[in-house]
Write a protein that holds these residues in place. Structure first.
Motif, short mmCIF file in Angstrom:
data_model
loop_
_atom_site.label_atom_id
_atom_site.label_comp_id
_atom_site.label_asym_id
_atom_site.label_seq_id
_atom_site.Cartn_x
_atom_site.Cartn_y
_atom_site.Cartn_z
N PRO A 16 0.83 -1.21 0.00
CA PRO A 16 0.00 0.00 0.00
C PRO A 16 0.86 1.26 0.00
CG PRO A 16 -0.60 -1.53 1.78
CD PRO A 16 0.71 -1.97 1.24
N ALA A 17 0.22 2.40 -0.17
CA ALA A 17 0.93 3.68 -0.09
C ALA A 17 1.44 3.92 1.32
CB ALA A 17 0.01 4.81 -0.52
N ASP A 18 0.68 3.47 2.34
CA ASP A 18 1.10 3.65 3.72
C ASP A 18 0.36 2.63 4.59
OD1 ASP A 18 2.57 4.94 5.77
OD2 ASP A 18 0.81 6.08 6.36
N VAL A 19 1.02 2.20 5.66
CA VAL A 19 0.43 1.28 6.64
C VAL A 19 0.83 1.75 8.03
CG1 VAL A 19 0.27 -1.09 7.48
CG2 VAL A 19 0.60 -0.67 5.04
N VAL A 28 -4.70 1.31 6.53
CA VAL A 28 -4.07 1.04 5.24
C VAL A 28 -4.49 2.11 4.23
CG1 VAL A 28 -3.75 -0.63 3.39
CG2 VAL A 28 -4.14 -1.43 5.73
N THR A 29 -3.50 2.81 3.67
CA THR A 29 -3.78 3.80 2.63
C THR A 29 -3.48 3.18 1.28
OG1 THR A 29 -3.24 5.62 4.12
CG2 THR A 29 -3.24 6.10 1.75
N ALA A 30 -4.50 3.10 0.45
CA ALA A 30 -4.38 2.44 -0.86
C ALA A 30 -3.73 3.36 -1.88
CB ALA A 30 -5.76 2.02 -1.35
N CYS A 31 -3.02 2.77 -2.82
CA CYS A 31 -2.47 3.51 -3.94
C CYS A 31 -3.58 3.83 -4.95
CB CYS A 31 -1.40 2.69 -4.65
SG CYS A 31 0.06 2.33 -3.66
N GLU A 32 -3.49 4.98 -5.55
CA GLU A 32 -4.45 5.35 -6.60
C GLU A 32 -4.36 4.34 -7.74
OE1 GLU A 32 -5.69 9.16 -9.41
OE2 GLU A 32 -3.90 9.26 -8.14
N GLY A 33 -5.51 3.84 -8.19
CA GLY A 33 -5.55 2.90 -9.29
C GLY A 33 -5.47 1.44 -8.87
N ILE A 45 -6.95 -6.59 -17.23
CA ILE A 45 -6.54 -7.37 -16.07
C ILE A 45 -5.86 -6.43 -15.09
CG2 ILE A 45 -5.05 -9.21 -15.21
CD1 ILE A 45 -5.41 -10.60 -17.92
N HIS A 46 -6.42 -6.30 -13.89
CA HIS A 46 -5.81 -5.52 -12.82
C HIS A 46 -5.49 -6.46 -11.67
CE1 HIS A 46 -7.69 -1.40 -14.12
NE2 HIS A 46 -6.73 -1.82 -14.93
N SER A 47 -4.26 -6.41 -11.20
CA SER A 47 -3.85 -7.23 -10.06
C SER A 47 -2.98 -6.40 -9.12
CB SER A 47 -3.10 -8.48 -10.53
OG SER A 47 -1.98 -8.11 -11.32
N SER A 48 -3.45 -5.19 -8.84
CA SER A 48 -2.70 -4.25 -8.01
C SER A 48 -3.36 -4.04 -6.64
CB SER A 48 -2.55 -2.91 -8.74
OG SER A 48 -3.82 -2.43 -9.17
N GLU A 49 -4.25 -4.95 -6.25
CA GLU A 49 -4.93 -4.86 -4.96
C GLU A 49 -3.93 -4.91 -3.80
OE1 GLU A 49 -3.62 -8.80 -5.22
OE2 GLU A 49 -4.87 -7.83 -6.74
N HIS A 50 -4.35 -4.37 -2.67
CA HIS A 50 -3.55 -4.46 -1.43
C HIS A 50 -4.22 -5.51 -0.54
CE1 HIS A 50 -1.73 -0.87 -2.94
NE2 HIS A 50 -2.85 -0.19 -2.82
N ALA A 51 -3.73 -6.75 -0.63
CA ALA A 51 -4.29 -7.84 0.16
C ALA A 51 -3.21 -8.37 1.10
CB ALA A 51 -4.81 -8.95 -0.74
N ALA A 174 -6.52 8.75 -5.11
CA ALA A 174 -5.55 8.61 -4.04
C ALA A 174 -6.21 9.00 -2.73
CB ALA A 174 -4.34 9.52 -4.31
N GLY A 175 -5.64 8.54 -1.61
CA GLY A 175 -6.07 9.03 -0.31
C GLY A 175 -7.06 8.17 0.45
N LEU A 176 -7.47 7.02 -0.10
CA LEU A 176 -8.35 6.15 0.66
C LEU A 176 -7.55 5.46 1.77
CD1 LEU A 176 -10.96 4.52 1.25
CD2 LEU A 176 -10.11 2.82 -0.40
N THR A 177 -7.95 5.66 3.01
CA THR A 177 -7.37 4.93 4.14
C THR A 177 -8.47 4.11 4.80
OG1 THR A 177 -5.67 6.61 4.53
CG2 THR A 177 -6.16 5.10 6.35
N VAL A 178 -8.25 2.81 4.88
CA VAL A 178 -9.21 1.90 5.50
C VAL A 178 -8.69 1.51 6.89
CG1 VAL A 178 -10.39 -0.32 5.34
CG2 VAL A 178 -9.95 1.03 3.27
#
Length: 196
Positions: A16-19, A28-33, A45-51, A174-178
């Motif tokens: 992620p962008a930040d943890v 967890v702050t997700a990366c844009e896109g 095909i997108h496989s850029s998830e933060h899991a 950008a900027g989603l933090t879960v």
């Protein structure tokens, strides 16, 4: 028996962008896109998830809890269950066309997608449960301490190792933090349908 999974036990599929870990959980702050999808309808095909994944054993269940605080199209969080790059399930809540919706994407070469609106869940604690029993994963969800809702029953019959854990994505911004508040393992559901 319910066991808490330490955040440190998981390995990110994509950083992620930040943890930040504190006394209230994992932020967890997700990366844009960031996203997870294969082919259907969109042709990409997108496989850029933060899991954040750890081994997931047959005849067990995982539960991930997070605070629902989404603002932009396709903000999403929940559980991710992975067999390989072409076989995986993500389930949770996603902001789609202006409303929070509970749903799942089941991918076996190509992805499918199902959603059901849950607008009254905003700002509350959501728990997503994935129960692996026999040849299937049963996904249930609830908000706060309300009753469980059945979300999906999907094939999960893997000879290869399976991993699972919390995930988030921010496909459009950008900027989603879960804020994830817990990650637990427990016994699988005793049955698919509960008696009335």
């Amino acid at each position: 028996m319910i066991d808490t999974v330490p955040w440190s036990d998981g390995v990110w599929t994509n950083d992620p962008a930040d943890v930040v870990t504190d006394g209230t959980g994992l932020h967890v702050t997700a990366c844009e896109g960031s996203d997870a999808w294969r082919i259907t309808s969109y042709e990409f095909i997108h496989s850029s998830e933060h899991a954040l994944l750890a081994p997931f054993e047959p005849e067990s269940a995982i539960e991930v809890q997070f605070r629902l605080d989404f603002a932009e199209q396709f903000d999403q969080a929940g559980i991710f269950v992975k067999v390989d790059d072409e076989t995986w399930i993500k389930a949770g809540v996603e902001l789609s066309d202006g409303e929070e919706s509970l749903g799942a994407v089941v991918t076996r070469g190509m992805s499918d997608w199902s959603l059901s609106p849950v607008p009254d869940w905003s700002g509350r604690l959501v728990t997503i449960r994935g129960s692996w029993s026999g040849n299937s994963l049963t996904v249930r969800a609830r908000v706060d301490d309300e009753p469980w809702r059945l979300v999906r029953v999907a094939p999960l019959d893997a000879a290869a190792p399976v991993t699972a854990g919390p995930f988030c994505c921010a496909p459009t911004r950008a900027g989603l933090t879960v804020h994830f508040t817990s990650w637990r393992t427990t016994a699988p559901d005793a049955e698919l349908h509960t008696s009335a």
